[in-house]
Design a protein around this motif. Structure first.
Motif, PDB file in Angstrom:
ATOM      1  N   SER A   1      26.350  15.004  -1.672  1.00  0.00           N
ATOM      2  CA  SER A   1      25.024  15.329  -1.284  1.00  0.00           C
ATOM      3  C   SER A   1      25.093  16.208  -0.044  1.00  0.00           C
ATOM      4  O   SER A   1      26.182  16.527   0.422  1.00  0.00           O
ATOM      5  CB  SER A   1      24.254  14.035  -0.992  1.00  0.00           C
ATOM      6  OG  SER A   1      22.923  14.342  -0.665  1.00  0.00           O
TER       7      SER A   1
ATOM      8  N   ILE B   1       0.869  -1.187   0.000  1.00  0.00           N
ATOM      9  CA  ILE B   1       0.000   0.000   0.000  1.00  0.00           C
ATOM     10  C   ILE B   1       0.902   1.232   0.000  1.00  0.00           C
ATOM     11  O   ILE B   1       1.678   1.450   0.943  1.00  0.00           O
ATOM     12  CB  ILE B   1      -0.926  -0.012   1.240  1.00  0.00           C
ATOM     13  CG1 ILE B   1      -1.780  -1.296   1.220  1.00  0.00           C
ATOM     14  CG2 ILE B   1      -1.801   1.225   1.277  1.00  0.00           C
ATOM     15  CD1 ILE B   1      -2.554  -1.540   2.502  1.00  0.00           C
TER      16      ILE B   1
ATOM     17  N   ALA C   1      -2.647   5.422  -2.458  1.00  0.00           N
ATOM     18  CA  ALA C   1      -3.453   4.982  -1.313  1.00  0.00           C
ATOM     19  C   ALA C   1      -2.698   5.334  -0.031  1.00  0.00           C
ATOM     20  O   ALA C   1      -1.847   4.569   0.423  1.00  0.00           O
ATOM     21  CB  ALA C   1      -3.713   3.476  -1.390  1.00  0.00           C
TER      22      ALA C   1
ATOM     23  N   SER D   1      14.119   6.425  -1.916  1.00  0.00           N
ATOM     24  CA  SER D   1      14.740   5.324  -2.665  1.00  0.00           C
ATOM     25  C   SER D   1      15.002   5.718  -4.119  1.00  0.00           C
ATOM     26  O   SER D   1      15.887   5.158  -4.762  1.00  0.00           O
ATOM     27  CB  SER D   1      13.856   4.080  -2.592  1.00  0.00           C
ATOM     28  OG  SER D   1      13.652   3.736  -1.244  1.00  0.00           O
TER      29      SER D   1
HETATM   30  C1  LIG Z   1      20.431  12.216  -1.571  1.00  0.00           C
HETATM   31  C2  LIG Z   1      20.394  10.808  -1.028  1.00  0.00           C
HETATM   32  C3  LIG Z   1      21.412   9.929  -1.367  1.00  0.00           C
HETATM   33  C4  LIG Z   1      21.371   8.606  -0.886  1.00  0.00           C
HETATM   34  N1  LIG Z   1      22.316   7.724  -1.331  1.00  0.00           N
HETATM   35  C5  LIG Z   1      22.239   6.427  -0.928  1.00  0.00           C
HETATM   36  C6  LIG Z   1      23.149   5.467  -1.422  1.00  0.00           C
HETATM   37  O1  LIG Z   1      24.015   5.787  -2.236  1.00  0.00           O
HETATM   38  N2  LIG Z   1      23.057   4.181  -0.959  1.00  0.00           N
HETATM   39  C7  LIG Z   1      22.100   3.816  -0.066  1.00  0.00           C
HETATM   40  O2  LIG Z   1      22.067   2.649   0.327  1.00  0.00           O
HETATM   41  N3  LIG Z   1      21.195   4.702   0.392  1.00  0.00           N
HETATM   42  C8  LIG Z   1      21.240   5.992  -0.004  1.00  0.00           C
HETATM   43  N4  LIG Z   1      20.358   6.907   0.477  1.00  0.00           N
HETATM   44  C9  LIG Z   1      19.440   6.507   1.543  1.00  0.00           C
HETATM   45  C10 LIG Z   1      18.285   5.728   0.995  1.00  0.00           C
HETATM   46  O3  LIG Z   1      17.783   6.376  -0.143  1.00  0.00           O
HETATM   47  C11 LIG Z   1      17.189   5.565   2.053  1.00  0.00           C
HETATM   48  O4  LIG Z   1      17.737   5.109   3.274  1.00  0.00           O
HETATM   49  C12 LIG Z   1      16.164   4.530   1.575  1.00  0.00           C
HETATM   50  O5  LIG Z   1      15.721   4.872   0.294  1.00  0.00           O
HETATM   51  C13 LIG Z   1      14.975   4.446   2.512  1.00  0.00           C
HETATM   52  O6  LIG Z   1      14.043   3.571   1.927  1.00  0.00           O
HETATM   53  P1  LIG Z   1      12.580   3.460   2.488  1.00  0.00           P
HETATM   54  O7  LIG Z   1      11.871   2.461   1.684  1.00  0.00           O
HETATM   55  O8  LIG Z   1      12.660   3.279   3.976  1.00  0.00           O
HETATM   56  O9  LIG Z   1      11.977   4.933   2.291  1.00  0.00           O
HETATM   57  P2  LIG Z   1      11.330   5.645   1.011  1.00  0.00           P
HETATM   58  O10 LIG Z   1      12.048   5.303  -0.227  1.00  0.00           O
HETATM   59  O11 LIG Z   1      11.176   7.084   1.355  1.00  0.00           O
HETATM   60  O12 LIG Z   1       9.915   4.944   0.893  1.00  0.00           O
HETATM   61  C14 LIG Z   1       8.893   5.164   1.836  1.00  0.00           C
HETATM   62  C15 LIG Z   1       7.592   5.068   1.080  1.00  0.00           C
HETATM   63  O13 LIG Z   1       6.498   5.120   2.010  1.00  0.00           O
HETATM   64  C16 LIG Z   1       5.460   5.850   1.409  1.00  0.00           C
HETATM   65  N5  LIG Z   1       4.556   6.360   2.459  1.00  0.00           N
HETATM   66  C17 LIG Z   1       4.793   7.324   3.381  1.00  0.00           C
HETATM   67  N6  LIG Z   1       3.705   7.511   4.151  1.00  0.00           N
HETATM   68  C18 LIG Z   1       2.757   6.652   3.711  1.00  0.00           C
HETATM   69  C19 LIG Z   1       1.405   6.402   4.092  1.00  0.00           C
HETATM   70  N7  LIG Z   1       0.801   7.068   5.098  1.00  0.00           N
HETATM   71  N8  LIG Z   1       0.705   5.468   3.411  1.00  0.00           N
HETATM   72  C20 LIG Z   1       1.277   4.766   2.388  1.00  0.00           C
HETATM   73  N9  LIG Z   1       2.558   4.979   1.985  1.00  0.00           N
HETATM   74  C21 LIG Z   1       3.285   5.909   2.638  1.00  0.00           C
HETATM   75  C22 LIG Z   1       6.187   6.976   0.676  1.00  0.00           C
HETATM   76  O14 LIG Z   1       5.366   7.558  -0.325  1.00  0.00           O
HETATM   77  C23 LIG Z   1       7.391   6.235   0.119  1.00  0.00           C
HETATM   78  O15 LIG Z   1       7.172   5.737  -1.188  1.00  0.00           O
HETATM   79  C24 LIG Z   1      20.337   8.202  -0.020  1.00  0.00           C
HETATM   80  C25 LIG Z   1      19.317   9.094   0.297  1.00  0.00           C
HETATM   81  C26 LIG Z   1      19.323  10.376  -0.205  1.00  0.00           C
HETATM   82  C27 LIG Z   1      18.183  11.314   0.118  1.00  0.00           C
END
Ligand SMILES: Cc1cc2nc3c(=O)[nH]c(=O)nc-3n(C[C@H](O)[C@H](O)[C@H](O)COP(=O)(O)OP(=O)(O)OC[C@H]3O[C@@H](n4cnc5c(N)ncnc54)[C@H](O)[C@@H]3O)c2cc1C
Length: 383
Positions: free
Chosen positions: A267, A30, A179, A40
């Motif tokens: 970054s 979801i 959603a 990501s």
């Molecule tokens: C500039 C930058 C450079 C980076 N470089 C690296 C790298 O080189 N290597 C590395 O390993 N990591 C890197 N990272 C870190 C990495 O991108 C993050 O740690 C990782 O993407 C986190 O993944 P996630 O799935 O937890 O979060 P996200 O990718 O933010 O996904 C969370 C998802 O939850 C959804 N969501 C939020 N609230 C709700 C809700 N209420 N209902 C439904 N869905 C919801 C959001 O829309 C989103 O799609 C970098 C980050 C940044 C910003």
């Protein structure tokens, strides 16, 4: 029914869904917007060199497990979906490595060598041979602190996310986009359903993997998860030919060469809440760094700039644990700088945890209770 629901379609949520779907579970993802469009997508896709050593700390073990899984998953995803995630061993070069506050991944030369990760000090000649386009100032080599980890890799993270989503759809996973989870239905210690902007979803088990927004969800379930956004800005430059082979780091800045000639420049680490914008000053600083270290970039055009939110925990370690007070809800969030890298290992651990299997490594360092003071229960009224 045995329905498993993952909330959040970033690298962490999609990877968990992938691991569960492969084990034959009925899975729904979801996602508030479109999958893989937040941190990501914004990230650089660096996958540091890591090995799994049973004597290491849990974080390094998670890194070692994740590195091995990335190699496997890239092949499996390509075979299943035809999408090349761009995984390749590119190496990393560090100019005078400086520890980054809140980042638990130790990357200085002595720590890498002690952990059995191949890391080599570079002479000026060796550096020139490895990366002839880099500008090397005499000061860089004064105390010869330039080193190389040849086994570091990278992925094109947007493609990795596309491949994960395509594989999920092939396996019959319901991927519900647009959603946003807004509230929860709870019966005693049982999370029964979520109410979203696209309707209500009932499941037997839930995993909250909403990145920097995860605490917004846990707050509604009486758990104050200390995860907050740390903004990172990036610039993408376009060149005809690749100018580097290795990722190059200096301080907190880095250059990530893609095979098609594009160059990512990163970054920043900014504690500014959910303000998703780039700033002229930060982008100018990134470009200045890039062009100083790699003068041929002076001719490059800036294709795009963006910002994303790293989900940061107080100690930089992710939370991979059951949600306190619930028999059927778990959390995977707070991966900070390394969520793309650690997403594969996190997915495997989460499946092992939820299914009561033997764990590949102890989860103590990833428990919610390690930050006991910040985990004070909230009032039950705020659902
Ligand atoms: C500039 C930058 C450079 C980076 N470089 C690296 C790298 O080189 N290597 C590395 O390993 N990591 C890197 N990272 C870190 C990495 O991108 C993050 O740690 C990782 O993407 C986190 O993944 P996630 O799935 O937890 O979060 P996200 O990718 O933010 O996904 C969370 C998802 O939850 C959804 N969501 C939020 N609230 C709700 C809700 N209420 N209902 C439904 N869905 C919801 C959001 O829309 C989103 O799609 C970098 C980050 C940044 C910003």
């Amino acid at each position: 029914m045995n329905q498993f629901a993952v909330i959040g379609g970033g690298a962490v949520g999609l990877s968990i869904a992938y691991e569960f779907a492969r084990s034959g579970c009925k899975v729904v993802v979801i996602e508030r917007g479109l999958c893989g469009q937040e941190a990501s997508w914004a990230g650089g896709g660096i996958l540091p060199a890591a090995v799994f050593d049973p004597k290491d700390h849990a974080y390094e073990k998670l890194a070692g497990l994740s590195a091995k899984l990335h190699r496997q998953w890239a092949e499996e995803l390509k075979a299943a979906t035809g999408i090349d995630t761009g995984y390749h061993r590119c190496g990393e070069i560090f100019f005078k490595h400086e520890a980054i506050s809140g980042d638990p991944l130790t990357r200085d030369l002595p720590s890498l060598s002690a952990r059995g990760i191949r890391a080599e000090l570079l002479s000026a000649k060796a550096l020139k041979h490895l990366e002839p386009n880099l500008a090397i100032a005499p000061a860089d080599l004064d105390d010869l602190q330039v080193y190389h980890t040849p086994n570091s890799a990278q992925i094109r993270n947007p493609r990795h996310l596309q491949a994960l989503k395509a594989a999920l759809l092939q396996m019959g996973v319901s991927v519900i986009e647009q959603a946003e989870v807004q509230s929860f239905e709870v019966k005693g210690d049982y999370l029964h359903a979520v109410q979203t902007t696209a309707g209500r979803f009932v499941a037997d088990r839930f995993c909250l993997a909403a990145g920097a927004w995860t605490s917004h969800l846990t707050n509604r379930l009486d758990c104050a998860l200390p995860v907050k956004p740390i903004r990172g800005q990036m610039a993408l430059l376009q060149m005809e030919e690749p100018l580097l082979r290795n990722v190059v780091h200096q301080g907190g800045h880095y250059l990530i060469p893609r095979l098609d000639g594009r160059m990512l420049v990163g970054s920043t680490l900014e504690d500014v809440g959910f303000e998703k914008k780039t700033t002229d000053a930060a982008i100018a600083q990134l470009l200045q760094f890039a062009k100083t270290r790699l003068p041929l970039l002076r001719d490059a055009s800036v294709e795009k700039c963006w910002a994303g939110f790293r989900p940061a925990s107080p100690d930089g370690y992710p939370f991979i644990d059951a949600l306190p007070g619930f028999a059927n809800a778990w959390v995977a969030a707070g991966h900070f700088r390394w969520g793309l890298f650690l997403s594969t290992g996190t997915a495997v651990l989460m499946k092992q945890l939820i299914q009561g299997e033997d764990l590949s490594l102890p989860l103590d360092d990833f428990r919610l209770t390690r930050n006991a003071e910040s985990m004070m229960p909230l009032g039950r009224s705020d659902r």
